[in-house]
Scaffold this motif. Structure first.
Motif, mmCIF file in Angstrom:
data_model
loop_
_atom_site.group_PDB
_atom_site.id
_atom_site.type_symbol
_atom_site.label_atom_id
_atom_site.label_comp_id
_atom_site.label_asym_id
_atom_site.label_seq_id
_atom_site.Cartn_x
_atom_site.Cartn_y
_atom_site.Cartn_z
ATOM 1 N N ILE A 1 -12.812 -38.350 28.833
ATOM 2 C CA ILE A 1 -12.074 -38.336 29.866
ATOM 3 C C ILE A 1 -12.633 -36.228 30.206
ATOM 4 O O ILE A 1 -12.636 -35.858 28.698
ATOM 5 C CB ILE A 1 -10.278 -37.825 29.767
ATOM 6 N N HIS A 2 -13.072 -36.827 31.117
ATOM 7 C CA HIS A 2 -13.239 -34.688 32.006
ATOM 8 C C HIS A 2 -12.193 -34.003 32.362
ATOM 9 O O HIS A 2 -11.521 -34.134 33.198
ATOM 10 C CB HIS A 2 -14.705 -34.779 32.305
ATOM 11 N N CYS A 3 -11.668 -32.959 30.963
ATOM 12 C CA CYS A 3 -10.765 -31.940 32.051
ATOM 13 C C CYS A 3 -11.442 -30.566 32.675
ATOM 14 O O CYS A 3 -12.383 -30.018 31.979
ATOM 15 C CB CYS A 3 -10.081 -31.868 30.529
ATOM 16 N N GLU A 4 -10.563 -29.974 33.452
ATOM 17 C CA GLU A 4 -11.874 -28.951 33.777
ATOM 18 C C GLU A 4 -11.778 -27.523 32.498
ATOM 19 O O GLU A 4 -12.435 -26.986 32.248
ATOM 20 C CB GLU A 4 -11.071 -28.348 34.929
ATOM 21 N N GLN A 5 -10.462 -27.589 32.332
ATOM 22 C CA GLN A 5 -10.303 -26.994 31.063
ATOM 23 C C GLN A 5 -10.545 -27.075 29.932
ATOM 24 O O GLN A 5 -11.469 -26.133 29.054
ATOM 25 C CB GLN A 5 -8.383 -26.753 31.160
ATOM 26 N N CYS A 6 -10.629 -28.107 29.245
ATOM 27 C CA CYS A 6 -10.937 -28.427 27.760
ATOM 28 C C CYS A 6 -12.652 -28.881 27.809
ATOM 29 O O CYS A 6 -12.849 -29.402 26.809
ATOM 30 C CB CYS A 6 -9.763 -29.816 27.421
ATOM 31 N N GLY A 7 -13.358 -29.505 29.020
ATOM 32 C CA GLY A 7 -14.227 -30.396 28.887
ATOM 33 C C GLY A 7 -14.238 -31.958 28.482
ATOM 34 O O GLY A 7 -13.143 -32.222 28.928
ATOM 35 N N PRO A 8 -14.863 -32.589 28.239
ATOM 36 C CA PRO A 8 -15.325 -33.762 28.063
ATOM 37 C C PRO A 8 -13.829 -33.603 26.739
ATOM 38 O O PRO A 8 -14.172 -32.954 25.600
ATOM 39 C CB PRO A 8 -16.588 -34.388 27.499
ATOM 40 N N VAL A 9 -13.636 -34.620 26.445
ATOM 41 C CA VAL A 9 -12.729 -35.155 25.331
ATOM 42 C C VAL A 9 -12.611 -36.489 25.169
ATOM 43 O O VAL A 9 -12.627 -36.727 25.859
ATOM 44 C CB VAL A 9 -10.819 -34.786 26.012
ATOM 45 N N GLY A 10 -12.466 -37.221 24.101
ATOM 46 C CA GLY A 10 -12.464 -38.601 23.505
ATOM 47 C C GLY A 10 -11.048 -39.024 24.178
ATOM 48 O O GLY A 10 -10.204 -38.749 24.010
ATOM 49 N N VAL A 11 -11.354 -40.049 24.546
ATOM 50 C CA VAL A 11 -9.985 -41.183 24.317
ATOM 51 C C VAL A 11 -9.049 -41.689 23.618
ATOM 52 O O VAL A 11 -9.702 -41.994 22.274
ATOM 53 C CB VAL A 11 -10.741 -42.986 25.170
ATOM 54 N N PRO A 12 -7.714 -41.330 23.579
ATOM 55 C CA PRO A 12 -7.295 -41.485 21.851
ATOM 56 C C PRO A 12 -7.637 -42.908 21.380
ATOM 57 O O PRO A 12 -7.672 -43.453 22.219
ATOM 58 C CB PRO A 12 -5.968 -41.032 21.946
ATOM 59 N N ARG A 13 -7.648 -42.755 20.498
ATOM 60 C CA ARG A 13 -7.874 -44.350 19.893
ATOM 61 C C ARG A 13 -6.730 -45.051 19.744
ATOM 62 O O ARG A 13 -6.996 -46.845 20.309
ATOM 63 C CB ARG A 13 -8.004 -44.496 18.863
ATOM 64 N N ASP A 14 -5.733 -44.656 19.992
ATOM 65 C CA ASP A 14 -4.811 -45.656 20.089
ATOM 66 C C ASP A 14 -4.670 -46.207 22.316
ATOM 67 O O ASP A 14 -3.607 -46.759 22.524
ATOM 68 C CB ASP A 14 -3.499 -45.183 20.573
ATOM 69 N N GLN A 15 -5.470 -45.718 22.800
ATOM 70 C CA GLN A 15 -5.677 -45.874 24.201
ATOM 71 C C GLN A 15 -6.901 -46.843 24.045
ATOM 72 O O GLN A 15 -7.436 -47.575 25.523
ATOM 73 C CB GLN A 15 -5.922 -44.688 25.243
ATOM 74 N N LEU A 16 -7.765 -47.314 23.409
ATOM 75 C CA LEU A 16 -8.602 -48.487 23.239
ATOM 76 C C LEU A 16 -7.848 -49.967 22.924
ATOM 77 O O LEU A 16 -6.917 -50.257 22.909
ATOM 78 C CB LEU A 16 -9.613 -47.634 22.535
ATOM 79 N N PRO A 17 -9.081 -50.761 23.730
ATOM 80 C CA PRO A 17 -10.204 -50.445 24.598
ATOM 81 C C PRO A 17 -9.917 -50.200 26.088
ATOM 82 O O PRO A 17 -8.575 -50.118 26.939
ATOM 83 C CB PRO A 17 -11.160 -51.952 25.282
ATOM 84 N N VAL A 18 -10.459 -48.578 26.531
ATOM 85 C CA VAL A 18 -11.015 -48.344 27.945
ATOM 86 C C VAL A 18 -11.091 -49.501 28.705
ATOM 87 O O VAL A 18 -12.828 -50.285 28.846
ATOM 88 C CB VAL A 18 -11.471 -47.386 27.954
ATOM 89 N N VAL A 19 -10.733 -50.939 29.066
ATOM 90 C CA VAL A 19 -11.000 -51.231 30.222
ATOM 91 C C VAL A 19 -10.953 -51.461 31.412
ATOM 92 O O VAL A 19 -10.611 -51.248 32.339
ATOM 93 C CB VAL A 19 -9.837 -52.452 30.156
ATOM 94 N N LEU A 20 -12.431 -52.018 32.214
ATOM 95 C CA LEU A 20 -12.885 -52.305 33.158
ATOM 96 C C LEU A 20 -11.498 -53.204 34.011
ATOM 97 O O LEU A 20 -11.383 -54.200 33.904
ATOM 98 C CB LEU A 20 -14.564 -53.168 33.907
ATOM 99 N N PRO A 21 -11.436 -52.124 35.298
ATOM 100 C CA PRO A 21 -10.886 -52.069 36.444
ATOM 101 C C PRO A 21 -11.302 -54.049 36.777
ATOM 102 O O PRO A 21 -12.338 -54.212 37.140
ATOM 103 C CB PRO A 21 -10.938 -51.646 37.447
ATOM 104 N N GLU A 22 -10.706 -55.136 37.231
ATOM 105 C CA GLU A 22 -11.221 -56.300 37.555
ATOM 106 C C GLU A 22 -11.326 -56.351 39.789
ATOM 107 O O GLU A 22 -12.223 -56.630 40.489
ATOM 108 C CB GLU A 22 -10.329 -57.271 37.243
ATOM 109 N N ASP A 23 -10.780 -55.065 40.198
ATOM 110 C CA ASP A 23 -10.522 -54.786 41.568
ATOM 111 C C ASP A 23 -11.732 -53.791 41.878
ATOM 112 O O ASP A 23 -10.992 -52.963 42.522
ATOM 113 C CB ASP A 23 -9.119 -54.848 42.074
ATOM 114 N N VAL A 24 -12.599 -54.708 41.991
ATOM 115 C CA VAL A 24 -13.738 -53.748 42.141
ATOM 116 C C VAL A 24 -14.692 -54.309 44.123
ATOM 117 O O VAL A 24 -14.693 -55.541 43.420
ATOM 118 C CB VAL A 24 -14.961 -53.002 41.147
#
Length: 840
Positions: free
Chosen positions: A440-463
């Motif tokens: 996740i890209h944050c203007e203040q913190c820069g690139p930050v890894g997604v918390p592990r309890d939020q994995l998987p980051v799933v692709l959206p189907e509605d594209v």
């Protein structure tokens, strides 16, 4: 038990029996010795092809053979399911990439099962499913924490139609491999895996891979490209001495420094870009370079283009000697610091450039000092002795290199260093159908890894794919996220991972599939490294190198104890077929032509003459593919498998032949007739027994060595011997054993025959027949008989015959008696079981 073997009935019956019995499901808890046989998993393009059939048949034979030897065998199957083809299909056919991919997987799974492969389908995986790529995201976070991930701006291959970054091997003749559009150079912020941190380890590790083909190890060694040389800085003319480095270069041939006639910058070099901002003609030249090829091969073979900047640098050994600074399209920003000095007399690329732009060509290396004044008509790259090089004159190339490095270091303007051709692995891809990068890209913190309890980051189907580019960038909500560090509104990374990442660890997930982590270390280590890996040589560099890096990175992080993923590697040959063209130049498939009188071919639809082209690798573009399904339907799975194994050494290309398939089908029926002929005969046949046990040994040795054609040849010989032999107990025993010997290669026939002969259980579960070592030894030997050192006769005698008996047999030979003329020999020399030499 009468009639012909019917594969249409037998194949599905035995495949169902194997499924019901879970015959090929690997048991991690088994006490048997474990072994892991793996073929490179396929991309689900929609249909399997004959290349798949050959590849998986080879692995299948080895897996079945090792089961019969008493091993617990892991032999899995999965799908390398992400990538651009699915997005192209989405755009062309109006279907979602996931729908297209999963439908193809279902089709290809059915086709593979139709061939009766001994696969553990309980471990099947597809890289496009969240239960796979979610664990890949966790591993990516592990690499981030280990400081093996970096983000930087990099020059990339950009496909302006597919609107994505392409790897070098996806650029063909300067065009995108899918779109066909001319590829551009573009700078983008990219995620990289720091494979260069392991360059030395990856190079050193090749020495221990003695079960890999030498050519593959050499290809990897060259790709890593370790080289020792000099790194130093040129100072621009007119700048103050002692300032910052103006133009940094690296050279592997510092001995040629007095042959320098120009300095060349990459189009991406900061000086080139700064000049382009001020001068339109420079910007125009850079744009021209950007439109050219981007792979190293393309750049190497393209016309050399240059732009004279008007700048000059000072030669490090002579401040009065100034070298012009050019921008050149053949200089890679990724190697060294994106600049080099040109020595046209001793580098082919520099010579071509100098000839075009009328730059000096200065000889500084010659075979002997006397050749110092010889003209240079082409680049001479061999080592020799330094000439026209001041204090280096007369030194060998190695001595001159060492002296330049010594002086540069002593004076403080350069340093001897080691560099690598290998670059960090750029894993960012600007497309939807791939593993989302868990950042996740944050203007203040820069690139930050997604918390592990939020994995998987799933692709959206509605594209949607109605416009080019990455649908993730256009999705109204998916990219929105809160910063895990500060909670501020932030944005997800919309690049997805290179599909080579998916295949860099799949072999671990096959071995161990816990729900809460990528793999269990103890279970994975019980199976790995893979004992035998089989696949095409086209993956000899990148896939294998990346898998080796990934495994070493996991070892570095303490997640594995071993460093190399694949103990044995085999690269099989291609399946080839004739090509055909219509009169107007269209490619024609085998089903679109007919063979007419005198072997002439015509186009089936029009009756017009057609042309017969070269035998080439089967490819859809040239329409010389053969669909395995109707062939299997007509001749049965075993005939197709037998053909794939029998007609050529497995490392060589195999030309498709319908007549050879028909021959394989006839052989299946020959074996079936032998089974029907088992009659409960009595008596022994020592010659047949001996042949049988030699075949057992020869076939097993050949399969273990992956020399499948030799195993097939041994079974052909055994069948011939059984057919010639009269009825006996030995003959019946030979037929029963033949069935088990054929089981790895023709498993459906073997099961049908085993059941007909009253064999216990499944043939797939039966042990490999044991051979009697005593029956491998000939009972007789051929004795050479010489008179005065010249061969006069040969005698067939019992093995181990005594010296006196051997001498008597030789002297009794009419040919020897004729040579002696009634005289007694002066001396007789006997070499047991080999030779009798009579001195007349």
């Amino acid at each position: 038990m009468t009639g012909r073997f019917d594969p249409a009935a037998a194949d599905p019956r035995w495949q169902q029996r194997w499924d019901e019995a879970r015959t090929f499901s690997a048991d991690s808890a088994s006490s048997k010795p474990k072994t892991y046989v793996l073929e490179m998993f396929p991309y689900p393009s929609g249909r399997i092809h004959m290349g798949h059939v050959r590849n998986y048949t080879m692995g299948d034979v080895l897996a079945r053979y090792r089961r019969m030897q008493g091993f617990e065998v892991l032999h899995p199957m999965g799908w390398d399911a992400f990538g651009m083809p699915a997005e192209n299909a989405a755009m062309e056919k109006g279907v979602h990439p996931g729908q297209w991919t999963r439908a193809n997987i279902a089709t290809m799974r059915g086709q593979l099962k139709r061939l009766g492969f001994a696969l553990d389908w309980t471990r099947e995986l597809a890289t496009c499913e969240p239960d796979y790529y979610g664990h890949e995201q966790a591993l990516f976070l592990d690499l981030m924490e280990a400081e093996l991930v970096t983000r930087k701006e990099s020059e990339v291959n950009w496909d302006p139609v597919d609107m994505t970054v392409l790897a070098n091997e996806q650029v063909i003749d300067g065009k995108g491999w899918r779109s066909g559009a001319p590829v551009e150079r573009r700078k983008l912020s990219q995620w990289f895996l720091k494979i260069t941190d392991f360059a030395d380890e990856l190079l050193e590790g090749l020495k221990g891979l003695d079960q890999w083909p030498d050519k593959v190890r050499l290809m990897q060694e060259n790709w890593i490209g370790k080289s020792r040389g000099l790194q130093f800085c040129f100072r621009l003319a007119g700048t103050a001495p002692g300032g910052a480095c103006d133009i940094e270069v690296f050279t592997t041939r510092p001995d040629t420094i007095f042959g320098a006639s120009f300095v060349a910058l990459s189009p991406g070099h900061p000086i080139a870009e700064a000049l382009a901002a001020e001068r339109p003609e420079v910007a125009e030249f850079l744009a021209r370079c950007a439109a050219g090829g981007t792979s190293e091969a393309d750049i190497e073979t393209a016309e050399k283009l240059g732009f004279d900047t008007g700048l000059e640098v000072l030669h490090p050994f002579d401040p009065e000697w100034r070298l012009p600074v050019w921008i050149a399209n053949f200089v890679l920003m990724e190697y060294g610091a994106g600049a080099l000095y040109g020595v046209p007399a001793h580098d082919a690329r520099d010579f071509e450039f100098a000839q075009k732009y009328k730059l000096p060509v200065l000889r500084v290396v010659a075979a002997t000092p006397e050749d110092a004044g010889a003209p240079v008509s082409e680049a001479e790259t061999d080592p020799g002795v330094a000439v026209n090089s001041r204090f280096l004159d007369g030194k060998t190339t190695a001595e001159a290199m060492a002296e330049i490095i010594r002086r540069a270091e002593a004076a403080g303007w350069g340093k001897g260093t080691t560099q690598y051709r290998l670059r960090d692995w750029g894993v960012s891809r600007q497309r939807y159908w791939g593993t989302p990068i868990p950042v996740i890209h944050c203007e203040q913190c820069g690139p930050v890894g997604v918390p592990r309890d939020q994995l998987p980051v799933v692709l959206p189907e509605d594209v949607t794919f109605d416009v080019p580019g990455n649908p993730l960038d256009r999705h109204p909500t998916w990219a929105k996220a809160d910063c895990p560090s500060c909670g501020a509104a932030a944005r997800r990374e919309t690049d997805t991972l290179d599909t080579f990442v998916d295949s860099s660890w799949y072999f671990l997930r096959f071995a161990s599939q816990p729900a809460d982590r990528p793999f269990d270390r103890a279970e994975a280590e019980a199976w790995l490294p893979v004992a035998q890996y089989i696949g095409g040589v086209e993956h000899a560099i990148l896939h294998l190198l990346y898998a080796r890096f990934w495994t070493r990175a996991l070892q570095h992080m303490g997640k594995l104890s071993f460093a190399e993923p694949f103990q044995g590697l085999f690269t099989q040959g291609m399946v080839t077929h004739e090509t055909y063209k219509s009169q107007d130049g269209r490619w024609l498939g085998p089903g679109e032509i007919e063979v007419g009188e005198e072997g002439k071919i015509v186009e089936r639809a029009t009756g017009s003459p057609a042309g017969r082209g070269r035998v080439e690798k089967m490819s859809k573009s040239k329409k010389n593919t053969v669909d395995p399904e109707p062939i299997v339907g007509k001749y049965g799975a075993d005939a197709v498998r037998w053909f794939m194994l029998s007609d050529s050494p497995p490392e060589r290309d195999l030309e498709w032949s319908i007549s050879a398939i028909e021959g394989a089908a006839r052989f299946v029926q020959r074996v079936w007739r032998l089974v029907q002929g088992v009659s409960g005969g009595a008596g022994d046949d020592e010659a047949l027994d001996r042949k049988l046990h030699r075949t057992i040994a020869a076939a097993g040795t050949a399969i273990e060595a992956l020399q499948f054609n030799k195993a097939v040849a041994a079974l052909y010989e055994l069948v011939n011997a059984i057919e010639r032999a009269p009825p006996s107990a030995s003959r019946d025993s030979a037929v029963r054993t033949l069935v088990l010997l054929a089981a790895p290669m023709a498993p459906h026939l073997a099961e049908e025959a085993w059941a007909a002969l009253g064999g216990a259980g499944l043939a797939a579960d039966a042990p490999w027949p044991a051979h009697d070592p005593a029956l491998l030894v000939d009972e007789t030997v051929t004795l050479a008989v010489q008179v005065n050192g010249k061969l006069r006769d040969t005698l067939e005698v019992a093995r181990g015959i005594g010296k006196e008996e051997a001498e008597a047999a030789a002297l009794a030979s009419p040919k020897v008696q004729a040579q002696l003329g009634g005289n007694a020999p002066r001396k007789v020399i006997v070499v047991p079981d080999r030779l009798v030499n009579i001195v007349a």
